[in-house]
Design an enzyme around this catalytic site. Structure first.
Site, short mmCIF file in Angstrom:
data_model
loop_
_atom_site.label_atom_id
_atom_site.label_comp_id
_atom_site.label_asym_id
_atom_site.label_seq_id
_atom_site.Cartn_x
_atom_site.Cartn_y
_atom_site.Cartn_z
N ILE A 355 0.86 -1.18 0.00
CA ILE A 355 0.00 0.00 0.00
C ILE A 355 0.89 1.23 0.00
O ILE A 355 1.74 1.39 0.88
CB ILE A 355 -0.93 0.02 1.23
CG1 ILE A 355 -1.84 -1.21 1.23
CG2 ILE A 355 -1.78 1.29 1.23
CD1 ILE A 355 -2.74 -1.30 2.44
N GLY A 356 0.71 2.09 -1.01
CA GLY A 356 1.47 3.32 -1.10
C GLY A 356 0.62 4.52 -0.78
O GLY A 356 -0.55 4.41 -0.42
N LYS A 360 -2.95 1.10 -3.96
CA LYS A 360 -2.52 -0.23 -3.53
C LYS A 360 -1.78 -0.94 -4.67
O LYS A 360 -1.96 -0.62 -5.84
CB LYS A 360 -3.72 -1.07 -3.10
CG LYS A 360 -4.47 -0.50 -1.90
CD LYS A 360 -5.65 -1.38 -1.54
CE LYS A 360 -6.37 -0.83 -0.32
NZ LYS A 360 -7.54 -1.67 0.05
N ASP A 475 13.08 9.51 -3.65
CA ASP A 475 12.44 8.72 -2.58
C ASP A 475 13.17 7.39 -2.40
O ASP A 475 12.56 6.32 -2.36
CB ASP A 475 10.97 8.49 -2.90
CG ASP A 475 10.17 8.10 -1.65
OD1 ASP A 475 10.66 8.34 -0.53
OD2 ASP A 475 9.06 7.55 -1.79
#
EC number: 2.7.11.1
Length: 686
Positions: A355-356, A360, A475
């Site tokens: 899950i981001g 998902k 990131d």
């Protein structure tokens, strides 16, 4: 004399006349001396009323004489048959409760009993005590977990406890035993109950009053009452209310321990009804209010639907215009939505593997169930999700490197559902291998961790220098490093990535990323650069080698902690204790120490003192010529040449001349490491 002996023998073999008792009540007289009342029990209009609207009250009624329950000679329990008609009359606009019990009790009164869920039978302290000597059949309309009640409408057989030895939902069986028809105890209808006991078997049957007794009992169980009942017992009923109230009533009652057909004499028809009448909907006070509310809701719903339709069309048009350019430009092929939906089994929650922030990730199968893929479904309601979708298509779609996750394709449904399809990584994310305690996951060895960090560095170098444009990932963290079947690391999640020309200045001013991995200059200015990716990579190095997250509650930040260990000459104490127990760690302990030092250098707060990713990769490669050629500054050349010939202990270097190392010393030592066992070239993407 013979005649006297004969009469004595006859007296002994004949049943004792005091053991036989029969009585029947078709209604109860107000002045009846045959029934004793306790608590709030009363007799009104020939009806025995055990409870009324009084909350938390008990009512009990007992036949006024004891009944012999055991044979005076054999002490065996005498059979008995009883039948009664009862009703649980609800009060209007009041929740009904709690229930009624037919019982055998050794004494009169209601001492030792509580109301509410205890039904006036026991209390909190004596429930379950064998010395109670109480047998009962309960008709309970509340499911009490402490008594293991099966539901809120059941009949149960109780022996010294409200934990029924046998129970069932109230109702009756059809004569063929196939169909069970439930009866709601507290609906105000009159019900007739038959309870028979003989040959150590209890049978309980019930039916709507006035109907024929069912052939098959509701409850039937073997039960030896020899240790339960005393020689003589009182028989009757008890009921109770709590916060829930209703009127428990007995309309008729028969009992016999010799005549099992006495119940046929009960009057079961023409009895008063206690079912609450239904109000006319039109006459109800709330009817107008509900009608107005419904009209308002209908109008509001129509308005919302129209608003949603118009808004959706405008949004669809805006998104369609936004997507037209890149849909034609970028090569990753478009996968039909139907194939993705089928491969993920309709996006079944069982297939969620991650899950981001914007959606998902599902595991799926494409190409007829042959190819395993990961499907990232980006939220259609998120503008950030839209930007992430375009970013990943436009960047990752054309990037090809063995240490980057491959994008297989994409899908954009007309309604605005966006999906990215990647190669499936069998071994999941790196942070799972570092931090999760899972029997299926073995602790990564020191050599495996260094190999993984080397691969990640290779992927980042490709992003910074190996492609036609410069790509900032922005990131980099352990959860965005995925491991394939062969444990090869692949950098993933390019939702925050930005593409720039190699000579083009970076114009990002928005702070994005993950706390703990953000370089100080990003927090201050919002500007990302290749050096901010290097900083995040340095934190990743420390995290993987130390087995600690960048920020943990109650602990110093990871980088400060490792720096402190290095200043005290204890940097090896920072290595993951689990890793230190793996096989072969002593053989690469020097390399582990140098990798920690490299991580500290990459995470230096001054971006000018951080190495480039090319320098990091060359440290892992140990190619001295390339390191030399990669630098043009005279001072950098001098320290590289000086340290490449040194094979001494790094600890001697750090602490030989001063108690506190300088960042230049870290830079010199870290960038002069020669890990000759790692000789595969990773400067080119493949």
């Amino acid at each position: 004399m013979k005649a006297l002996l004969f009469l004595l023998t006859l007296f002994l073999i004949l049943p004792n006349p005091i053991s036989a008792i029969d009585f029947i009540f078709n209604g109860f007289n107000d002045s009846s001396s045959n029934v004793s009342l306790f608590g709030i029990a009363t007799i009104e209009s020939k009806i025995l009323t055990l409870t009324n609207q009084t909350s938390f009250a008990t009512g009990r009624a007992l036949y006024n004489r004891t009944i012999r329950t055991k044979d005076p000679i054999t002490s065996s329990v005498l059979p008995f048959s009883t039948s009664f008609i009862f009703t649980m009359a609800p009060y209007k606009n009041t929740l009904p409760g709690h229930g009624i019990v037919f019982l055998f009790a050794p004494s009169t009164g209601i001492n030792g009993s509580s109301s509410a869920q205890h039904l006036g039978l026991f209390n909190l302290t004596n429930n379950g005590n064998p010395s109670n000597h109480i047998f009962g059949v309960e008709f309970d309309v509340f499911a009490n977990q402490e008594f293991s009640d099966i539901d809120a409408n059941h009949v149960g057989i109780d022996v010294n406890s409200l934990h029924s030895v046998y129970s069932n939902t109230s109702g009756y069986w059809s004569d063929d035993g196939v169909v069970f028809k439930p009866l709601k105890l507290n609906d105000g209808r009159n019900y007739q109950v038959w309870i028979d006991y003989r040959d150590f078997v209890v049978n309980v049957t019930m039916q709507v009053a006035g109907k024929i007794r069912p052939k098959i009992p509701l409850l039937s169980t073997s039960l030896n009452l020899s240790d339960v009942v005393e020689d003589e017992m009182f028989v009757g009923f008890t009921a109770a209310t709590g916060r829930l109230v209703q009127s428990h009533k007995i309309l008729a009652w028969s009992f016999s321990n010799s005549n099992f057909s006495l119940s046929n004499s009960l009057i079961t028809t023409g009895l008063p009804s206690f079912v609450l009448p239904k109000d006319s909907i039109v006459k109800a006070k709330w009817f107008v209010f509900v009608l107005v509310l419904i009209c308002f809701l209908v109008v509001a719903l129509v308005g919302l639907v129209l608003f949603a339709v118009v808004r959706k069309r405008l949004e669809r048009a805006r998104k369609r215009a936004l997507m037209e350019d890149w849909e034609m430009e970028y090569w990753p092929h478009r996968i039909p939505y139907e194939e993705i939906e089928s491969g993920t089994k309709g996006f079944d929650e069982k297939n969620v593997i991650g899950i981001g922030g914007n959606g998902k990730v599902y595991k799926g199968l494409l190409q007829g169930g042959v190819v395993e893929v990961a499907v990232k479904r980006i939220s259609q309601e998120s503008s950030d999700g839209m930007r992430e979708f375009v970013a990943e298509i436009s960047s990752l779609g054309r990037l090809k490197h063995r240490n980057l996750v491959s994008l297989r394709g994409w899908c954009k449904k007309e309604v605005g559902s966006f999906m990215l399809v990647y190669d499936y990584m069998e071994n999941g994310s790196l942070d799972r291998w570092i931090f999760e305690n899972d029997e299926k996951i073995t602790t990564l060895s020191c050599e495996e961790r260094i190999r993984i960090l080397k691969g990640v560095a290779s992927g980042i170098l490709y992003l910074h220098e190996g492609w036609e444009s410069k790509v900032l990932h922005r990131d980099i963290k352990a959860s965005n490093v995925l491991l394939d079947r062969d444990m090869i690391p692949r950098l993933s999640d390019f939702g925050l990535a930005r593409v720039h020309g190699h000579e083009q200045p970076v114009r990002t001013t928005r702070v994005v990323g993950t706390a703990g991995y953000l370089a100080p200059e990003v927090v201050k200015t919002g500007r990302a650069s290749t050096q901010t990716d290097v900083f995040a990579y340095g934190i990743l190095v420390l995290e993987v080698m130390c087995g600690r997250r960048p920020i943990e509650e109650g602990k110093k930040p990871l980088m400060d902690w490792v720096w402190g260990l290095m200043e005290r000459g204890e940097i090896l104490n920072g290595l993951d204790p689990q890793m230190m127990m793996t096989q072969g760690v002593t053989e690469v302990i020097d390399e582990a120490e140098r990798v920690l030092q490299l991580g500290l250098l990459c995470a230096h707060p001054d971006p000018a003192k951080r190495p480039s990713m090319r320098q990091v990769v060359q440290v892992f490669e140990g190619d001295k010529a390339e390191i030399f050629e990669a630098e043009s500054s005279e001072d950098v050349e001098s320290w590289m040449l000086m340290k490449m010939g040194s094979r001494g202990s790094s600890r001697e270097f750090w602490y030989g001349s001063s108690s506190h190392p300088t960042i230049e010393q870290i830079r010199l030592q870290s960038l002069s490491v020669s890990l000759s066992s790692w000789n595969s070239s990773i400067l080119e993407g493949r």
